[in-house]
Design an enzyme around this catalytic site. Structure first.
Site, mmCIF file in Angstrom:
data_model
loop_
_atom_site.group_PDB
_atom_site.id
_atom_site.type_symbol
_atom_site.label_atom_id
_atom_site.label_comp_id
_atom_site.label_asym_id
_atom_site.label_seq_id
_atom_site.Cartn_x
_atom_site.Cartn_y
_atom_site.Cartn_z
ATOM 1 N N HIS A 1 0.847 -1.191 0.000
ATOM 2 C CA HIS A 1 0.000 0.000 0.000
ATOM 3 C C HIS A 1 0.884 1.242 0.000
ATOM 4 C CE1 HIS A 1 -3.846 -2.025 1.753
ATOM 5 N NE2 HIS A 1 -3.264 -2.768 0.833
ATOM 6 N N GLU B 1 0.979 3.839 1.906
ATOM 7 C CA GLU B 1 1.512 4.214 3.215
ATOM 8 C C GLU B 1 2.696 3.319 3.598
ATOM 9 O OE1 GLU B 1 -2.971 5.018 3.290
ATOM 10 O OE2 GLU B 1 -1.653 3.452 2.532
ATOM 11 N N CYS C 1 -5.922 2.007 5.659
ATOM 12 C CA CYS C 1 -6.640 0.790 6.023
ATOM 13 C C CYS C 1 -6.157 0.330 7.408
ATOM 14 C CB CYS C 1 -6.402 -0.296 4.973
ATOM 15 S SG CYS C 1 -4.720 -0.967 4.994
ATOM 16 N N CYS D 1 -2.391 -0.413 7.412
ATOM 17 C CA CYS D 1 -1.572 0.797 7.334
ATOM 18 C C CYS D 1 -1.664 1.621 8.612
ATOM 19 C CB CYS D 1 -1.956 1.620 6.113
ATOM 20 S SG CYS D 1 -1.511 0.802 4.561
#
Length: 159
Positions: free
Chosen positions: A55, A57, A85, A88
């Protein structure tokens, strides 16, 4: 309340656009800042890397931690085009980032078909007693435009 800097969210948006035009992953970008300087940025690379943990992040955290040679990012802020999410948020919490700025929310991308656990950062903060400050809806209009741009691409894929 923390006051974010639009130039750092614009960097996160540029990262996201770079990722979607390279068909590397979803419409997500992030930038990490310390003392007014960018120390890491990244975009989603889930599809290209064939790895569900890549992801934006997490990619930005990797760059920032390598740059500072530490896993702890106290005194830092993260700008994310979409609400982090659960995975993250946990990584951001473990890194001890002070403030999270995000544009669109988890339900916005869940409506696009992403397989999100619809637990807000506000709820995660409360349940986990995280000290991170959360600023939601930061430059939301620009982040919604990103989602709309991605949705119109022939290469747009959810996961």
């Amino acid at each position: 309340m923390a006051k974010g800097n639009p130039k750092f969210m614009r960097l996160a948006l540029r990262e996201a656009y770079k990722g979607i035009h390279g068909a590397e992953g979803g419409p997500f970008g992030a930038a990490i800042v310390k003392n007014g300087k960018v120390i890491g940025s990244g975009h989603n690379r889930v599809l290209k890397g064939r790895n569900p943990t890549l992801h934006a992040e997490v990619c930005a955290l990797d760059v920032a931690c390598r740059k500072l040679k530490t896993h702890l990012l106290e005194g830092c802020e993260i700008y994310s085009t979409t609400e982090p999410c659960v995975m993250c948020f946990a990584a951001i919490n473990w890194a001890k980032i002070d403030t999270i700025y995000f544009g669109t929310a988890v339900p916005d991308v869940a409506r696009l078909g992403f397989n999100e656990l619809t637990i807000s950062n506000k709820t995660l903060k409360r349940l986990g007693k995280s000290p991170a400050k959360i600023v939601s809806g930061f430059m939301r209009k620009e982040c919604l435009k990103l989602l709309k741009s991605w949705k119109g691409l022939p290469s747009a894929r959810t996961y």
